[in-house]
Design a protein around this motif. Structure first.
Motif, PDB file in Angstrom:
ATOM      1  N   TYR A   1      26.124  38.955  43.168  1.00 62.38           N
ATOM      2  CA  TYR A   1      26.936  40.162  43.227  1.00 62.38           C
ATOM      3  C   TYR A   1      27.991  40.122  42.138  1.00 62.38           C
ATOM      4  O   TYR A   1      28.398  39.064  41.686  1.00 62.38           O
ATOM      5  N   TRP A   2      28.361  41.294  41.676  1.00 59.92           N
ATOM      6  CA  TRP A   2      29.307  41.402  40.582  1.00 59.92           C
ATOM      7  C   TRP A   2      30.072  42.717  40.687  1.00 59.92           C
ATOM      8  O   TRP A   2      29.591  43.692  41.223  1.00 59.92           O
ATOM      9  N   ARG A   3      31.261  42.691  40.144  1.00 56.43           N
ATOM     10  CA  ARG A   3      32.132  43.873  40.151  1.00 56.43           C
ATOM     11  C   ARG A   3      31.817  44.710  38.922  1.00 56.43           C
ATOM     12  O   ARG A   3      31.989  44.272  37.797  1.00 56.43           O
ATOM     13  N   GLU A   4      31.316  45.929  39.153  1.00 54.20           N
ATOM     14  CA  GLU A   4      30.999  46.817  38.047  1.00 54.20           C
ATOM     15  C   GLU A   4      32.275  47.352  37.409  1.00 54.20           C
ATOM     16  O   GLU A   4      32.453  47.269  36.204  1.00 54.20           O
ATOM     17  N   ARG A   5      33.177  47.866  38.234  1.00 49.97           N
ATOM     18  CA  ARG A   5      34.394  48.440  37.697  1.00 49.97           C
ATOM     19  C   ARG A   5      35.333  48.768  38.855  1.00 49.97           C
ATOM     20  O   ARG A   5      34.927  48.769  40.016  1.00 49.97           O
ATOM     21  N   SER A   6      36.550  49.065  38.492  1.00 54.58           N
ATOM     22  CA  SER A   6      37.512  49.568  39.475  1.00 54.58           C
ATOM     23  C   SER A   6      37.318  51.069  39.635  1.00 54.58           C
ATOM     24  O   SER A   6      36.910  51.767  38.703  1.00 54.58           O
ATOM     25  N   LEU A   7      37.579  51.590  40.828  1.00 49.12           N
ATOM     26  CA  LEU A   7      37.474  53.021  41.081  1.00 49.12           C
ATOM     27  C   LEU A   7      38.727  53.765  40.626  1.00 49.12           C
ATOM     28  O   LEU A   7      38.797  54.984  40.739  1.00 49.12           O
ATOM     29  N   HIS A   8      39.722  53.029  40.143  1.00 47.62           N
ATOM     30  CA  HIS A   8      40.943  53.672  39.665  1.00 47.62           C
ATOM     31  C   HIS A   8      40.903  53.797  38.153  1.00 47.62           C
ATOM     32  O   HIS A   8      40.516  52.865  37.455  1.00 47.62           O
ATOM     33  N   LYS A   9      41.277  54.961  37.661  1.00 45.68           N
ATOM     34  CA  LYS A   9      41.132  55.213  36.243  1.00 45.68           C
ATOM     35  C   LYS A   9      42.045  54.354  35.390  1.00 45.68           C
ATOM     36  O   LYS A   9      41.797  54.162  34.215  1.00 45.68           O
ATOM     37  N   HIS A  10      43.122  53.827  35.980  1.00 49.11           N
ATOM     38  CA  HIS A  10      44.061  53.046  35.180  1.00 49.11           C
ATOM     39  C   HIS A  10      43.617  51.596  35.007  1.00 49.11           C
ATOM     40  O   HIS A  10      44.197  50.879  34.228  1.00 49.11           O
ATOM     41  N   ASN A  11      42.657  51.173  35.792  1.00 48.23           N
ATOM     42  CA  ASN A  11      42.256  49.770  35.748  1.00 48.23           C
ATOM     43  C   ASN A  11      41.049  49.595  34.836  1.00 48.23           C
ATOM     44  O   ASN A  11      40.151  50.436  34.828  1.00 48.23           O
ATOM     45  N   PRO A  12      40.972  48.516  34.056  1.00 50.90           N
ATOM     46  CA  PRO A  12      39.830  48.298  33.156  1.00 50.90           C
ATOM     47  C   PRO A  12      38.587  47.905  33.934  1.00 50.90           C
ATOM     48  O   PRO A  12      38.627  47.561  35.104  1.00 50.90           O
ATOM     49  N   HIS A  13      37.463  47.956  33.198  1.00 49.51           N
ATOM     50  CA  HIS A  13      36.200  47.550  33.805  1.00 49.51           C
ATOM     51  C   HIS A  13      36.119  46.033  33.873  1.00 49.51           C
ATOM     52  O   HIS A  13      36.635  45.327  33.044  1.00 49.51           O
ATOM     53  N   HIS A  14      35.413  45.522  34.863  1.00 51.08           N
ATOM     54  CA  HIS A  14      35.229  44.074  35.035  1.00 51.08           C
ATOM     55  C   HIS A  14      33.764  43.806  35.362  1.00 51.08           C
ATOM     56  O   HIS A  14      33.110  44.595  36.032  1.00 51.08           O
ATOM     57  N   VAL A  15      33.273  42.678  34.898  1.00 55.99           N
ATOM     58  CA  VAL A  15      31.959  42.190  35.324  1.00 55.99           C
ATOM     59  C   VAL A  15      32.143  40.728  35.682  1.00 55.99           C
ATOM     60  O   VAL A  15      32.234  39.876  34.803  1.00 55.99           O
ATOM     61  N   GLU A  16      32.250  40.438  36.957  1.00 56.82           N
ATOM     62  CA  GLU A  16      32.496  39.076  37.427  1.00 56.82           C
ATOM     63  C   GLU A  16      31.294  38.650  38.268  1.00 56.82           C
ATOM     64  O   GLU A  16      31.227  38.939  39.447  1.00 56.82           O
ATOM     65  N   LYS A  17      30.341  38.024  37.621  1.00 58.29           N
ATOM     66  CA  LYS A  17      29.125  37.641  38.332  1.00 58.29           C
ATOM     67  C   LYS A  17      29.401  36.448  39.231  1.00 58.29           C
ATOM     68  O   LYS A  17      30.001  35.475  38.808  1.00 58.29           O
ATOM     69  N   GLN A  18      28.941  36.547  40.461  1.00 52.60           N
ATOM     70  CA  GLN A  18      29.105  35.462  41.413  1.00 52.60           C
ATOM     71  C   GLN A  18      27.809  35.297  42.192  1.00 52.60           C
ATOM     72  O   GLN A  18      27.012  36.241  42.310  1.00 52.60           O
ATOM     73  N   ILE A  19      27.615  34.091  42.690  1.00 54.44           N
ATOM     74  CA  ILE A  19      26.413  33.783  43.461  1.00 54.44           C
ATOM     75  C   ILE A  19      26.852  33.100  44.742  1.00 54.44           C
ATOM     76  O   ILE A  19      27.637  32.145  44.712  1.00 54.44           O
TER      77      ILE A  19
END
Length: 1139
Positions: free
Chosen positions: A770-788
């Motif tokens: 699982y990984w974080r595609e992005r924040s739902l808030h427009k002020h926050n940058p996108h993230h991709v944090e892959k975890q297992i």
């Protein structure tokens, strides 16, 4: 085409293989869409014959260089080159003689011993498994005239420099071969940096530099240097690294959307040169596909907005450049579900008293179900003390007590239905050690006991474990472990250490430790003790096939009784010179009946043991030979497993020579597929311990038997063992994958376990990627944090902890066995709900006055949702640091400053500010400030010379009288920069520093100046009107109401009043893209004005480009970091506000 599969089988046994050369592609389609495969290229392997040639002998002078060319025929794939002689022995190579990458053989200088007539170049073609050879080359080395020594020169490459291109991820090989006398040494350096140590190796005696897994950082200049004692020479190789397309964040992932939802397909890749990206839907270029208003393609992204049922399809992303391409399929599926509770029904939760209890109610549904809890009679919902209801539906009992045990019911509701689930909570008593082991000091040879008495819940099964120095107890029969004690008999020095007892239950444990010290026994005068003498007079009687009787005469005991006799034997047939223990008898006996094995040449000896030690061994008895016989036993430890997917490896522990019972030991290995085969398949093998069965089905159970056989017969019927053939990678992904978001930082995923047939091996568990595609808030940058997360065993659900609130996540699930992981399940996405925001980024106090000050702050870095406002609390602090009454102010979300009025002068205030979302308020940031003092209120007695401070911000106030006046000093730890001092001099009026702006004479002067300026303005206005109308005035008269004068759309000016040049925005400034001027205090999102955020998505993730006037071209030109320089429009607004 194979039935029920996508495998294409081509029978070329009767035709030429080249007829089937070409590029193939597979297409799979059903009612949901069409997927396509990568191109599959088929070419026939070729190994052409070496052209016939006649090689003339090569005659060279000793010391010169020489190159023997190989030049093999071109094959597919290229052949592997090596040089050998007529005896098929590889020719020796060294720093003087080596083979180049092209296969030629290079001599830096030849020696007399290089003369031979069998230099043969061989080419091995791997696919056809053929080897061809070139005609032998004859070399004759003459030593008629000595050759002078010379500095190195390069044989290859030529010239001072060369270039080489390599693709990213491939292997880079560069070579430099030099000639010279004496033989040059080669070294390598990278001109523009260091060589990558972990990926670099040197071959062929430093002549070849090899770098694996090449990356862009490996480009640059490489220098090889050839050096001998006469000098050196350099060659520079310029390496350029290109790259076929490669994924940056993985291929596009499958997308599951509910009706009217929004989502993205992202195909992000890179390459050198930059690749082009094309999209297709169901195998058809997207520009030729049916139009879909909910779909928009922008370069590497397909955006879906307000999707509708029936718009499911498979999308293909193709990324290509001149060096290769990437092709990926992604399924976009559009779904609505009533609530379901995923937590196992009637599950029992056990917890230790006074610990926290968490009772799960994992649910799934669309819309997201609302969870409520009841206990026993369901008289009221559980939402107050001592219960805490988490956003994910989990019910928490912070400190569990016995009264909290019982039956709990969770109810999940949404607009489509209702679902109930019952679970049980049991609160257990803790495990405690009542009597701990104590420190012990014991004499060597004595016994010692450690006690460890424990109390535990009677319904839990306890397990007592003892450790020595945090490790396992020695494997020694002297250590006796009881239910509540440890006894060590006959203590020795090595027994010293720390002993720990650990009582474990399934829920908790307790432990305690104690130290043991061993001391020497107190010596007492006694007679001399010694080891016994060796036994004598060994005699064999009553000789039988499998036994014999041995008798002996004991030796002198030396004042210590013999405790036992040890009988040993030597097998001169199998292990000559090695003595083995056979048996022991009490020290009171002098005869023993010995059990014997067949086919052994026995010789016996006896040793005596007393308290001092063992005696020397007796003289050996005469030899006694037993006859050979069939084996009495079969091998043990029979196991079956696979090392490949189509084999079965049968292993066993072979019999020893003593167990073989005769010559010619072999093993009969038997196997059959369990519940399939009735007859056993068998094979007889030599005296080994392993047999491999090939061609087995993948991971099926087998029954196994291994029987011992020798020249005199077979062993007894062997027992049946069980095993499995080899594993293979799982062929399927978990089905029915679902996710339940429990709260803003925790989600639970569920899946259906795979059947054993699909796992094709021993189930090890499941892995959730699982990984974080992005924040739902427009002020926050996108993230991709892959975890297992790995869930061992046959699990069907698991928790994903540590999630970021208000974010979009993707995940998939894979099963794994002993061979590896299976394919991933279709990736799914879920959104975490809003959480409470983080602490505001900053809080500063500005403009402090007598009764007011201004607070300025920055929004929280972690908003965790949409901010709904701020709460400001403040209270005064008196001289004793006691806090006064609290006042609270609610502030809107778009405010970042506030001015507080009507404050007390010369008073310290403490301020608390926190942000709020719909989930509640976040942590507060605090700050303190002091309003400006009206008076210092510091009385001074000049004669005494002391000052008594009134406010706690001052300390160590003192004064001293000098010739020029009085010096007043103090310590101040407050936040203010200006300090006002009041002092009184005897028989005079007190003097005080005051603010000039409050003085009457100053106010009168300012009023007079203002009146004079007003009179001058009136005179100028009258003189201007006398001059008649001017163009702007005429145009002004043409309009009835200038307040409603429209703005032009093209240049943002008011009617015809504005000059285009004057109203052009300054360089780097931003103006609203729709040509309108917004109010400064608007509560609307900045996205509506073409500013703020990333300009692509609003809070709920939908694309806002179609709603705002901001264009992609403008965003590209201006960038996210452009400054806010004022435009003429902003200047006009500012002027209007001032007037």
């Amino acid at each position: 085409m194979r039935p029920r599969s996508g495998t294409l089988v081509v029978d070329i046994s009767g035709e030429k293989a080249e007829h089937y050369e070409g590029v193939y592609q597979c297409t799979a389609r059903n009612e949901h869409g069409t997927a396509v495969s990568n191109n599959i290229v088929i070419r026939q392997s070729r190994s052409p014959l070496w052209s016939k040639e006649r090689n003339e002998p090569i005659v060279v002078q000793e010391g010169v260089s020489l190159v023997l060319q190989c030049r093999p025929p071109a094959g597919l794939p290229p052949p592997i080159i090596f040089w050998m002689d007529n005896n098929f022995q590889r020719l020796p190579q060294s720093s003087r003689v080596s083979q180049a990458l092209n296969g030629d053989l290079y001599f830096s200088n030849v020696l007399k011993e290089d003369s031979r007539n069998d230099y043969i170049c061989y080419a091995r073609f791997p696919h056809t498994q053929t080897i061809q050879q070139k005609q032998p080359i004859t070399v004759r080395v003459l030593n008629q005239a000595p050759v002078d020594e010379r500095k190195p020169t390069f044989l290859i490459p030529s010239g001072p420099s060369s270039s080489k291109m390599v693709l990213r991820g491939q292997v880079l090989e560069m070579e430099c071969i030099a000639e010279g006398l004496p033989t040059p040494e080669i070294s390598w350096t990278k001109v523009s940096g260091d060589l990558p140590a972990k990926r670099t190796s040197f071959l062929h005696y430093q002549k070849t530099l090899r770098i694996v897994n090449v990356s862009e950082s490996d480009s640059g200049d490489y220098r090889c240097t050839a050096r001998n004692r006469l000098g050196s020479v350099h060659h520079t190789i310029r390496v350029a690294v290109k790259a076929a397309p490669y994924w940056i964040s993985g291929p596009p992932r499958n997308l599951v959307l509910a009706p009217r939802e929004t989502g993205l397909l992202i195909c992000r890749a890179s390459g050198t040169p930059k690749p082009t990206i094309t999209w297709a839907m169901n195998g058809i270029p997207i520009e030729n596909s049916p139009k879909d208003l909910s779909r928009k393609v922008e370069d590497d992204t397909v955006m879906f907005t307000d999707v509708q049922t029936g718009s499911s399809a498979v999308y293909q992303c193709n990324v290509s450049n001149e060096y290769g391409y990437l092709l990926s399929n992604a399924f976009v599926n559009v779904l609505s579900e009533p609530p379901r509770v995923l937590t196992q029904a009637n599950k029992v939760y056990q917890v230790i008293r006074n610990h926290r209890a968490l009772i799960d109610c994992s649910s799934f549904g669309s819309p997201i179900p609302k969870i409520t809890w009841f206990k026993e009679s369901r008289s009221s919902t559980l939402d107050g003390d001592p219960y805490i209801l988490h956003d994910n539906g989990t019910l928490e009992v912070h400190v569990a007590q016995a009264r909290n045990s019982g039956k709990y019911t969770c109810v999940a509701r949404n607009t489509l239905g209702i679902y109930e689930n019952h679970v049980y909570l049991e609160v257990k008593e803790p495990t405690r050690i009542l009597k701990q082991p104590e420190y012990k000091v014991v004499q060597r040879g004595r016994s010692v006991e450690f006690e460890c008495k424990v109390k535990h819940d009677p319904s839990l099964i306890p397990t007592m474990t003892w450790l020595k120095d945090n490790g396992e107890l020695p494997d020694d029969e002297r250590f006796i472990v009881d239910s509540d004690s440890l006894t060590i008999a006959d203590v020795i020095e090595n027994d010293e250490g720390v002993y720990t007892c650990i009582m474990n239950t399934s829920l908790d444990h307790d432990s305690a430790s104690a130290e043991l010290t061993v001391v020497e026994a107190t010596p007492t005068p006694a007679v001399a003790y010694d080891r016994p003498d060796a036994p004598t007079d060994l005699e064999l009687t009553d000789q039988r096939e499998r036994s014999v009787q041995l008798t002996w005469t004991p030796g002198d005991e030396h004042n210590s009784p013999i405790q036992k006799f040890l009988i040993q034997y030597e097998d001169s047939l199998h292990h000559r010179g090695h003595w083995h223990n056979l048996t022991e008898v009490p020290g009171t006996k002098t005869t023993a009946r010995l059990k014997l094995s067949p086919f052994i040449h026995y010789t016996f000896r006896v040793l005596a043991l007393n308290a001092v030690g063992l005696s020397h061994p007796s003289f050996p008895s005469r030899m006694y030979k037993t006859n050979a016989a069939a084996p009495d036993e079969n091998p043990t430890g029979v196991e079956g497993y696979g090392t490949e997917h189509d084999n079965l490896v049968i292993t066993w522990k072979p019999l020893s020579g003593l167990q073989s019972n005769g010559p010619g030991l072999q093993y009969k290995v038997m196997w059959r597929q369990k519940e399939v085969d009735k007859e056993w398949t068998s094979v007889t093998v030599a005296n080994v311990s392993k047999f491999v069965v090939s061609g087995t089905p993948t991971f099926v159970p087998y029954e196994l038997k291994v029987q011992a056989v020798n020249e005199h017969g077979t062993g007894p019927e062997p027992a049946i063992a069980h095993g499995h053939s080899g594993e293979d990678l799982p062929v399927a992904a978990p089905d029915n994958v679902q996710v339940l978001v429990l709260n803003s930082s925790l989600a639970e995923v569920h899946w259906d376990p795979l059947p054993a047939k699909a796992i094709r091996g021993h189930l090890k568990g499941y892995k959730v990627y699982y990984w974080r595609e992005r924040s739902l808030h427009k002020h926050n940058p996108h993230h991709v944090e892959k975890q297992i997360l790995t869930f061992s065993g046959n699990h069907s659900h698991g928790m994903l902890p540590g999630l970021h609130p208000f974010s979009l996540y993707s995940f998939n699930i894979r099963v794994y066995n002993g061979k590896g992981e299976g394919p991933p399940s279709p990736s799914q996405q879920f959104e975490t709900p809003e959480g409470v925001p983080g602490i505001p980024s900053s809080l500063i106090i500005t403009n402090p006055n007598l009764d007011s000050l201004t607070l300025e702050w920055a929004p929280p870095h972690d908003r965790n949702g949409r901010l709904t406002g701020y709460t400001l609390k403040y209270q005064p602090v008196n001289n004793s640091n006691e806090l006064g009454p609290v006042k609270e102010v609610a502030l809107p979300a778009n405010e970042t400053s506030v001015t507080l009025l009507n404050l007390k002068y010369s008073t310290r205030y403490k301020f608390y500010l926190n942000a709020k979302t719909v989930r509640g308020a976040g942590p507060a940031i605090s700050q303190e400030a002091v309003t400006i003092m009206d008076e210092a209120l510091i009385p001074i007695d000049v004669d005494v010379g002391t000052v008594r401070p009134v406010t706690p911000a001052f300390g160590n106030v003192s004064s001293s009288v000098g010739e020029d006046g009085t010096l007043i000093s103090w310590e101040y730890w407050g936040p203010e920069k200006n300090v006002y001092v009041e002092y009184i001099v005897e028989n005079t009026v007190a003097s005080r520093q005051v603010d000039i702006a409050t003085q009457g004479w100053f106010i009168g002067l300012m009023c007079a100046i203002a009146l004079l300026i007003l009179i001058l303005l009136i005179i100028c206005f009258i003189q201007r009107n006398k001059g008649g109308k001017y163009p702007v005035k005429e145009k002004e008269d043409a309009h009835t109401d200038p307040e409603f004068q429209p703005m032009k759309d093209d240049d943002c000016t008011f009617g015809e009043y504005s000059d285009n040049e004057d109203h052009k925005p300054l360089k780097g400034s931003r103006t609203p893209s729709n040509g309108t001027v917004k109010r400064d205090d608007s509560d609307d999102s900045l996205v509506d004005y073409g500013e703020g955020g990333d300009g692509q998505f609003n809070e709920d993730g939908s694309f806002i480009g179609q709603y705002s006037g901001k264009s992609a071209s403008r965003e590209t030109a201006e960038g996210h970091e452009s400054s806010e320089a004022p435009s003429p429009i902003n200047a006009m607004n500012s002027l209007n506000s001032f007037v």
